[in-house]
Scaffold this motif. Sequence first.
Motif, PDB file in Angstrom:
ATOM      1  N   LYS A   1       0.829  -1.206   0.000  1.00 38.41           N
ATOM      2  CA  LYS A   1       0.000   0.000   0.000  1.00 38.41           C
ATOM      3  C   LYS A   1       0.863   1.256   0.000  1.00 38.41           C
ATOM      4  N   ARG A   2       0.367   2.289  -0.672  1.00 37.13           N
ATOM      5  CA  ARG A   2       0.978   3.612  -0.668  1.00 37.13           C
ATOM      6  C   ARG A   2      -0.062   4.656  -0.269  1.00 37.13           C
ATOM      7  N   HIS A   3      -1.024   4.231   0.573  1.00 38.82           N
ATOM      8  CA  HIS A   3      -2.135   5.091   0.936  1.00 38.82           C
ATOM      9  C   HIS A   3      -2.532   4.826   2.381  1.00 38.82           C
ATOM     10  N   THR A   4      -3.501   5.558   2.883  1.00 39.06           N
ATOM     11  CA  THR A   4      -3.976   5.402   4.267  1.00 39.06           C
ATOM     12  C   THR A   4      -5.472   5.103   4.300  1.00 39.06           C
ATOM     13  N   PHE A   5      -5.955   4.388   3.267  1.00 39.18           N
ATOM     14  CA  PHE A   5      -7.367   4.053   3.247  1.00 39.18           C
ATOM     15  C   PHE A   5      -7.693   3.023   4.322  1.00 39.18           C
ATOM     16  N   SER A   6      -8.993   2.773   4.534  1.00 38.10           N
ATOM     17  CA  SER A   6      -9.436   1.810   5.546  1.00 38.10           C
ATOM     18  C   SER A   6      -9.004   0.404   5.173  1.00 38.10           C
ATOM     19  N   SER A   7      -9.028  -0.493   6.153  1.00 42.19           N
ATOM     20  CA  SER A   7      -8.532  -1.861   5.942  1.00 42.19           C
ATOM     21  C   SER A   7      -9.402  -2.665   4.990  1.00 42.19           C
ATOM     22  N   ASP A   8     -10.670  -2.281   4.815  1.00 42.90           N
ATOM     23  CA  ASP A   8     -11.553  -3.024   3.914  1.00 42.90           C
ATOM     24  C   ASP A   8     -11.623  -2.404   2.519  1.00 42.90           C
ATOM     25  N   PHE A   9     -10.739  -1.460   2.222  1.00 42.91           N
ATOM     26  CA  PHE A   9     -10.726  -0.824   0.905  1.00 42.91           C
ATOM     27  C   PHE A   9     -10.245  -1.802  -0.156  1.00 42.91           C
ATOM     28  N   ARG A  10     -10.966  -1.860  -1.283  1.00 45.13           N
ATOM     29  CA  ARG A  10     -10.552  -2.665  -2.430  1.00 45.13           C
ATOM     30  C   ARG A  10     -10.603  -1.788  -3.681  1.00 45.13           C
ATOM     31  N   PRO A  11      -9.527  -1.713  -4.424  1.00 42.07           N
ATOM     32  CA  PRO A  11      -9.510  -0.870  -5.623  1.00 42.07           C
ATOM     33  C   PRO A  11     -10.365  -1.460  -6.730  1.00 42.07           C
ATOM     34  N   GLN A  12     -10.810  -0.625  -7.634  1.00 37.51           N
ATOM     35  CA  GLN A  12     -11.491  -1.085  -8.844  1.00 37.51           C
ATOM     36  C   GLN A  12     -10.438  -1.583  -9.833  1.00 37.51           C
ATOM     37  N   TRP A  13     -10.877  -2.483 -10.771  1.00 41.27           N
ATOM     38  CA  TRP A  13      -9.939  -2.903 -11.804  1.00 41.27           C
ATOM     39  C   TRP A  13     -10.644  -2.922 -13.154  1.00 41.27           C
ATOM     40  N   VAL A  14      -9.882  -2.696 -14.202  1.00 40.08           N
ATOM     41  CA  VAL A  14     -10.402  -2.706 -15.560  1.00 40.08           C
ATOM     42  C   VAL A  14      -9.348  -3.292 -16.485  1.00 40.08           C
ATOM     43  N   GLU A  15      -9.797  -4.042 -17.486  1.00 44.13           N
ATOM     44  CA  GLU A  15      -8.894  -4.643 -18.479  1.00 44.13           C
ATOM     45  C   GLU A  15      -8.889  -3.776 -19.730  1.00 44.13           C
ATOM     46  N   LYS A  16      -7.701  -3.446 -20.205  1.00 44.06           N
ATOM     47  CA  LYS A  16      -7.550  -2.632 -21.409  1.00 44.06           C
ATOM     48  C   LYS A  16      -6.670  -3.373 -22.412  1.00 44.06           C
ATOM     49  N   PRO A  17      -7.293  -4.110 -23.372  1.00 44.90           N
ATOM     50  CA  PRO A  17      -6.502  -4.825 -24.378  1.00 44.90           C
ATOM     51  C   PRO A  17      -5.714  -3.856 -25.244  1.00 44.90           C
ATOM     52  N   ASP A  18      -4.582  -4.322 -25.755  1.00 46.87           N
ATOM     53  CA  ASP A  18      -3.766  -3.477 -26.633  1.00 46.87           C
ATOM     54  C   ASP A  18      -4.495  -3.167 -27.929  1.00 46.87           C
ATOM     55  N   LYS A  19      -5.296  -4.121 -28.408  1.00 38.84           N
ATOM     56  CA  LYS A  19      -6.083  -3.903 -29.619  1.00 38.84           C
ATOM     57  C   LYS A  19      -7.504  -3.511 -29.212  1.00 38.84           C
ATOM     58  N   ALA A  20      -8.008  -2.458 -29.827  1.00 38.26           N
ATOM     59  CA  ALA A  20      -9.304  -1.917 -29.437  1.00 38.26           C
ATOM     60  C   ALA A  20     -10.433  -2.937 -29.589  1.00 38.26           C
ATOM     61  N   ASP A  21     -10.344  -3.817 -30.592  1.00 43.77           N
ATOM     62  CA  ASP A  21     -11.414  -4.775 -30.862  1.00 43.77           C
ATOM     63  C   ASP A  21     -11.115  -6.158 -30.296  1.00 43.77           C
ATOM     64  N   ALA A  22     -10.099  -6.270 -29.440  1.00 48.31           N
ATOM     65  CA  ALA A  22      -9.706  -7.579 -28.919  1.00 48.31           C
ATOM     66  C   ALA A  22     -10.681  -8.065 -27.851  1.00 48.31           C
ATOM     67  N   SER A  23     -10.741  -9.383 -27.694  1.00 46.16           N
ATOM     68  CA  SER A  23     -11.600  -9.977 -26.674  1.00 46.16           C
ATOM     69  C   SER A  23     -10.989  -9.778 -25.293  1.00 46.16           C
ATOM     70  N   ARG A  24     -11.843  -9.744 -24.285  1.00 45.23           N
ATOM     71  CA  ARG A  24     -11.375  -9.663 -22.902  1.00 45.23           C
ATOM     72  C   ARG A  24     -10.964 -11.052 -22.435  1.00 45.23           C
ATOM     73  N   VAL A  25      -9.774 -11.186 -21.929  1.00 44.18           N
ATOM     74  CA  VAL A  25      -9.262 -12.511 -21.542  1.00 44.18           C
ATOM     75  C   VAL A  25      -9.048 -12.637 -20.037  1.00 44.18           C
ATOM     76  N   ILE A  26      -9.131 -11.535 -19.291  1.00 41.63           N
ATOM     77  CA  ILE A  26      -8.958 -11.600 -17.840  1.00 41.63           C
ATOM     78  C   ILE A  26     -10.281 -11.994 -17.202  1.00 41.63           C
ATOM     79  N   ASP A  27     -10.298 -13.118 -16.533  1.00 40.18           N
ATOM     80  CA  ASP A  27     -11.515 -13.625 -15.914  1.00 40.18           C
ATOM     81  C   ASP A  27     -11.797 -12.924 -14.583  1.00 40.18           C
ATOM     82  N   HIS A  28     -10.749 -12.700 -13.788  1.00 37.26           N
ATOM     83  CA  HIS A  28     -10.952 -12.070 -12.498  1.00 37.26           C
ATOM     84  C   HIS A  28      -9.640 -11.508 -11.971  1.00 37.26           C
ATOM     85  N   VAL A  29      -9.763 -10.534 -11.088  1.00 37.74           N
ATOM     86  CA  VAL A  29      -8.640 -10.018 -10.305  1.00 37.74           C
ATOM     87  C   VAL A  29      -9.113  -9.970  -8.861  1.00 37.74           C
ATOM     88  N   TYR A  30      -8.756 -11.009  -8.089  1.00 42.27           N
ATOM     89  CA  TYR A  30      -9.140 -11.037  -6.685  1.00 42.27           C
ATOM     90  C   TYR A  30      -8.225 -10.091  -5.907  1.00 42.27           C
TER      91      TYR A  30
END
Length: 452
Positions: A73-102
């Motif tokens: 961590k580089r922050h002082t958020f609460s202990s139950d804080f979870r960041p958002q995540w998003v997948e950005k393929p290199d190709k604009a029309d590419a399929s999403r291949v990331i199933d999850h980020v726990y």
Amino acid sequence: MLSTIRRRLPAMGHPLAPVLVLMGSVVLTGCGGAVQDVLTDTRDLYQLDKGNADCTVDQPMGTCQDVKILASKRHTFSSDFRPQWVEKPDKADASRVIDHVYRDPLPNGDMQLSVGFNARFRPGVYTGTIELSTLNLDPFTDWVPTKIRYRLEVGSGGTTNLTTLPAVIAGAGDWASFGGNGARTGYVPVSLDATKFNARWTRWVLSAGTVFGEGLQLGQGLIAVPDLVTGGGAVTSNATVMSLKDGTDLWQGLLPENPTQVVGQGTRLYWGAASGRVMVTSTTAATVLGDHTSKGNTPVAPGWTFAGGRLLMPTDPEVNYLSALDVADIKTPVWTTTLSDRITGVNFTAWGATADANAGLAYVSAGGVYRALRLSDGTIQAEAQVPTRENLGIGQVSTFQAPVLADDGVSTILLSHRDLTRGSIEQNHLTVVDRASGGSAGTCRASSWTTR
């Protein structure tokens, strides 16, 4: 330096602190900066122990272990804080291949990341970036997203040194129908040890529609697939023939209509379409050698039957009828026999023809009537009323049935009348018909059968 001043000013308690801030802001604004740019504090959410997540599978549908990444961590958020995540393929029309980020918080406030991949994609390499971020409500703090580069590589499967497979199983000819031979009893008995199976090769195929009935055709050292396209890119074909040995394309072609099933006879492939159309090609090229459209406009399932040089096509609606086409020239039916309905106004679809080439007869059961027809000219030789589903209503009914000849080849014919729905107990019957006289030898009503 200015960021440091901003953080220290509230603690100084000097009455001129606001003035000092304003003066600094005015000076830098005059030099081309903005007040918010000057006072904004840029911070990172996390520091990662590694910045890459990679997955390699040898074939489509493969799996790999989650990639573990420690995020300090580089922050002082609460202990139950979870960041958002998003997948950005290199190709604009590419399929999403990331199933999850726990994102599992650790006792010290750090975050344990587990990146999982979905490898159900055709062979190729898929790359991009995963960004972890948070919703920022502080106008003077800019949280920089934490970025993870990902790479998924999907192989084509199999091995490069494959033995040649026999084009024909010894003692077994081409299947003449969905049930194997004309009598629908021609399945080849084999004994297989499931523990010794592994993937020889794998191909990713795309379907533009629904494939049913015969679906694939296996034989002559090839696999013919209707309305399935291998590889990627634009869809320019609706018929593909692949090598049984290694899955490579032998040819692809665009037929006049999307085929839904295919049957092979010798060196020809017969492609059927949902509109009651059949198109003929050779096993080596997509050139159309024959093309016939029947009167009906309904899929033919459980399928056609080859017997005595004839292709028997059960079709509908308008009236129920059976057509016989010469396999050498399918442009004009050799004969067409109309099969009248037992229930007025109801057309029966999805029924199949059974044939005995030695006896020169074809057998059908549609609309609650069993018939034996002469294979040479379609003349009805015998018919009998047999039970069928009674809660039909008005319209078009799919019955999913075809007669089955008894193994002895001379005595009886089995007729099933059933609902295709799994576990259905409504109006299911099994009837035995005497082959010589056409009379019913008995009917059993299945009030508690599971039909599939």
